[in-house]
Design a protein around this motif. Structure first.
Motif, PDB file in Angstrom:
ATOM      1  N   SER A   5     -52.669  60.783  41.065  1.00  0.00           N
ATOM      2  CA  SER A   5     -53.929  60.404  41.724  1.00  0.00           C
ATOM      3  C   SER A   5     -54.050  60.894  43.162  1.00  0.00           C
ATOM      4  N   THR A   6     -52.946  61.011  43.893  1.00  0.00           N
ATOM      5  CA  THR A   6     -53.031  61.377  45.303  1.00  0.00           C
ATOM      6  C   THR A   6     -51.964  62.401  45.650  1.00  0.00           C
ATOM      7  N   HIS A   7     -52.401  63.485  46.290  1.00  0.00           N
ATOM      8  CA  HIS A   7     -51.498  64.559  46.698  1.00  0.00           C
ATOM      9  C   HIS A   7     -51.756  64.880  48.166  1.00  0.00           C
ATOM     10  N   LEU A   8     -50.696  65.228  48.881  1.00  0.00           N
ATOM     11  CA  LEU A   8     -50.824  65.597  50.295  1.00  0.00           C
ATOM     12  C   LEU A   8     -49.981  66.838  50.551  1.00  0.00           C
ATOM     13  N   ALA A   9     -50.660  67.940  50.856  1.00  0.00           N
ATOM     14  CA  ALA A   9     -49.983  69.195  51.179  1.00  0.00           C
ATOM     15  C   ALA A   9     -49.914  69.355  52.689  1.00  0.00           C
ATOM     16  N   PHE A  10     -48.810  69.940  53.157  1.00  0.00           N
ATOM     17  CA  PHE A  10     -48.677  70.177  54.591  1.00  0.00           C
ATOM     18  C   PHE A  10     -47.960  71.503  54.805  1.00  0.00           C
ATOM     19  N   GLY A  11     -48.250  72.118  55.964  1.00  0.00           N
ATOM     20  CA  GLY A  11     -47.625  73.392  56.282  1.00  0.00           C
ATOM     21  C   GLY A  11     -48.432  74.575  55.776  1.00  0.00           C
ATOM     22  N   PRO A  12     -47.894  75.788  55.937  1.00  0.00           N
ATOM     23  CA  PRO A  12     -48.647  77.005  55.609  1.00  0.00           C
ATOM     24  C   PRO A  12     -48.793  77.301  54.123  1.00  0.00           C
ATOM     25  N   GLN A  13     -47.958  76.720  53.288  1.00  0.00           N
ATOM     26  CA  GLN A  13     -48.011  77.001  51.848  1.00  0.00           C
ATOM     27  C   GLN A  13     -49.279  76.414  51.224  1.00  0.00           C
ATOM     28  N   GLU A  14     -49.899  77.183  50.335  1.00  0.00           N
ATOM     29  CA  GLU A  14     -51.051  76.701  49.587  1.00  0.00           C
ATOM     30  C   GLU A  14     -50.605  76.195  48.217  1.00  0.00           C
ATOM     31  N   TRP A  15     -51.252  75.126  47.750  1.00  0.00           N
ATOM     32  CA  TRP A  15     -50.909  74.504  46.474  1.00  0.00           C
ATOM     33  C   TRP A  15     -52.190  74.330  45.665  1.00  0.00           C
ATOM     34  N   THR A  16     -52.142  74.714  44.404  1.00  0.00           N
ATOM     35  CA  THR A  16     -53.313  74.632  43.543  1.00  0.00           C
ATOM     36  C   THR A  16     -53.213  73.408  42.637  1.00  0.00           C
ATOM     37  N   ILE A  17     -54.298  72.611  42.627  1.00  0.00           N
ATOM     38  CA  ILE A  17     -54.383  71.413  41.797  1.00  0.00           C
ATOM     39  C   ILE A  17     -55.630  71.533  40.923  1.00  0.00           C
ATOM     40  N   GLY A  18     -55.503  71.174  39.664  1.00  0.00           N
ATOM     41  CA  GLY A  18     -56.646  71.205  38.758  1.00  0.00           C
ATOM     42  C   GLY A  18     -57.365  69.869  38.704  1.00  0.00           C
ATOM     43  N   LEU A  19     -58.694  69.917  38.803  1.00  0.00           N
ATOM     44  CA  LEU A  19     -59.527  68.730  38.645  1.00  0.00           C
ATOM     45  C   LEU A  19     -60.047  68.744  37.212  1.00  0.00           C
ATOM     46  N   SER A  20     -59.583  67.819  36.411  1.00  0.00           N
ATOM     47  CA  SER A  20     -59.864  67.866  34.971  1.00  0.00           C
ATOM     48  C   SER A  20     -60.978  66.911  34.585  1.00  0.00           C
ATOM     49  N   GLY A  21     -62.151  67.470  34.282  1.00  0.00           N
ATOM     50  CA  GLY A  21     -63.215  66.702  33.683  1.00  0.00           C
ATOM     51  C   GLY A  21     -63.050  66.694  32.175  1.00  0.00           C
ATOM     52  N   LYS A  22     -63.978  66.095  31.480  1.00  0.00           N
ATOM     53  CA  LYS A  22     -63.872  66.008  30.022  1.00  0.00           C
ATOM     54  C   LYS A  22     -63.897  67.382  29.376  1.00  0.00           C
ATOM     55  N   ASN A  23     -64.746  68.280  29.910  1.00  0.00           N
ATOM     56  CA  ASN A  23     -64.919  69.601  29.285  1.00  0.00           C
ATOM     57  C   ASN A  23     -64.645  70.765  30.229  1.00  0.00           C
ATOM     58  N   GLU A  24     -64.145  70.488  31.410  1.00  0.00           N
ATOM     59  CA  GLU A  24     -63.932  71.570  32.378  1.00  0.00           C
ATOM     60  C   GLU A  24     -62.809  71.187  33.335  1.00  0.00           C
ATOM     61  N   THR A  25     -62.058  72.189  33.764  1.00  0.00           N
ATOM     62  CA  THR A  25     -61.073  72.002  34.833  1.00  0.00           C
ATOM     63  C   THR A  25     -61.402  72.957  35.969  1.00  0.00           C
ATOM     64  N   LYS A  26     -61.530  72.400  37.155  1.00  0.00           N
ATOM     65  CA  LYS A  26     -61.820  73.190  38.350  1.00  0.00           C
ATOM     66  C   LYS A  26     -60.587  73.172  39.246  1.00  0.00           C
ATOM     67  N   ASP A  27     -60.116  74.347  39.645  1.00  0.00           N
ATOM     68  CA  ASP A  27     -58.962  74.444  40.532  1.00  0.00           C
ATOM     69  C   ASP A  27     -59.394  74.362  41.991  1.00  0.00           C
ATOM     70  N   VAL A  28     -58.636  73.577  42.771  1.00  0.00           N
ATOM     71  CA  VAL A  28     -58.836  73.534  44.220  1.00  0.00           C
ATOM     72  C   VAL A  28     -57.511  73.878  44.889  1.00  0.00           C
ATOM     73  N   THR A  29     -57.600  74.464  46.060  1.00  0.00           N
ATOM     74  CA  THR A  29     -56.413  74.862  46.801  1.00  0.00           C
ATOM     75  C   THR A  29     -56.228  73.939  47.992  1.00  0.00           C
ATOM     76  N   LEU A  30     -55.040  73.347  48.099  1.00  0.00           N
ATOM     77  CA  LEU A  30     -54.727  72.448  49.207  1.00  0.00           C
ATOM     78  C   LEU A  30     -53.843  73.166  50.216  1.00  0.00           C
ATOM     79  N   ARG A  31     -54.218  73.050  51.475  1.00  0.00           N
ATOM     80  CA  ARG A  31     -53.394  73.521  52.577  1.00  0.00           C
ATOM     81  C   ARG A  31     -53.640  72.588  53.757  1.00  0.00           C
ATOM     82  N   ASP A  32     -52.620  71.836  54.115  1.00  0.00           N
ATOM     83  CA  ASP A  32     -52.777  70.797  55.143  1.00  0.00           C
ATOM     84  C   ASP A  32     -53.927  69.865  54.791  1.00  0.00           C
ATOM     85  N   GLN A  33     -53.972  69.442  53.532  1.00  0.00           N
ATOM     86  CA  GLN A  33     -55.039  68.575  53.041  1.00  0.00           C
ATOM     87  C   GLN A  33     -54.496  67.613  52.004  1.00  0.00           C
ATOM     88  N   ALA A  34     -55.256  66.541  51.820  1.00  0.00           N
ATOM     89  CA  ALA A  34     -54.952  65.585  50.760  1.00  0.00           C
ATOM     90  C   ALA A  34     -56.045  65.637  49.713  1.00  0.00           C
TER      91      ALA A  34
END
Length: 277
Positions: A168-197
């Motif tokens: 449910s909750t992720h917190l990225a920090f530093g220069p590395q980028e991390w990709t998280i998928g947002l999964s709806g019923k019929n679609e998944t949208k990828d977002v990139t976290l960098r120094d973000q929650a």
């Protein structure tokens, strides 16, 4: 490339995962050990289910009683009060009795609101004017813990990583980028976290336990919402609150957030909510 070291720990009814990047595995291990100790300390202070915790003691106060709080509990309560103001009262940590009624799927109407608690000015203390209100920090506690862990591991010279409280909750920090998928019923949208929650909230979890003091908790507005914010605690706060807001209301607040997404109940897709002001 800097290696990533992964550590897991069960707390707050979920599994915390720490993925820490550092050349020295022992350094990462030491940082993770201290982080896990901190997570346990936060749970011991903030859990309403731990006998003797700050929140447990608050929920058992009698009229006229004043309780001095740990720094962790005091800071989290102050944050929660600020959140209540920013969300026009929709985020309210004093609805513990109603939340428990909803989680347990109990029959009948939820308990009526009663009682009054007050923070003591200029002191880390809370006063009970009238018993009846119960604190539940479930809507902010995990994010609060992640924010504190980020500060701690940075003190250990961990420059980059991502720390998570379950799914449910992720917190990225530093220069590395991390990709998280947002999964709806019929679609998944990828977002990139960098120094973000990123925080997610949805219906059908613990018997739809998000309660609105405004009185429209009987019908959630969205199947699922996701919020991006620089703070994990604030991401948690806004994802909880967003479940109770209309799309127009979300648009009015989207400018305060780094990103806001909802699952469309008709298409099962993931819609981005633009700021409307």
């Amino acid at each position: 490339m800097t290696p990533t070291h992964t550590f897991e720990h069960k707390a707050m009814k979920t599994t915390f995962k720490l993925r820490l990047q550092h050349q020295d595995k022992k350094q990462a291990q030491s940082a993770a050990t201290c982080a896990i100790d901190l997570i346990d300390e936060i749970e011991n202070k903030l859990s309403r289910y731990r006998a003797g915790s700050d929140v447990w003691q608050i929920n058992h106060m009698e009229a006229g009683q004043t309780l001095f709080l740990s720094e962790l509990c005091y800071d989290c309560l102050c944050l929660s009060l600020e959140a209540s103001a920013q969300t026009m009262g929709l985020f309210d940590v004093t609805l513990g009795r109603q939340i428990e009624h909803q989680k347990r799927n109990e029959d009948g109407q939820p308990p009526e609101l009663s009682g009054q608690l007050a923070m003591v000015p200029n002191r880390p203390a809370i006063h009970c004017n009238e018993p009846g209100r119960e604190i539940d920090l479930g809507g902010v506690g995990k994010g609060f813990a992640l924010d504190r862990v980020r500060e701690l591991v940075r003190d250990w010279d961990i420059e980059s990583g991502i720390i998570s409280a379950g799914a449910s909750t992720h917190l990225a920090f530093g220069p590395q980028e991390w990709t998280i998928g947002l999964s709806g019923k019929n679609e998944t949208k990828d977002v990139t976290l960098r120094d973000q929650a990123l925080s997610a909230s949805g219906s059908g979890i613990q018997n739809e336990h998000i309660i609105s003091p405004a009185g429209h908790q009987e019908a959630y507005r969205h199947p699922r919402v996701w919020v991006l914010h620089e703070s994990a605690a604030w991401a948690d706060i806004w994802s909880t609150t967003a479940m109770l807001m209309t799309v127009d209301e979300l648009g009015a607040h989207a400018g305060q957030l780094a990103g806001l997404f909802v699952e469309n109940p008709e298409t099962g897709g993931v819609d981005t909510i633009p700021a409307t002001r």
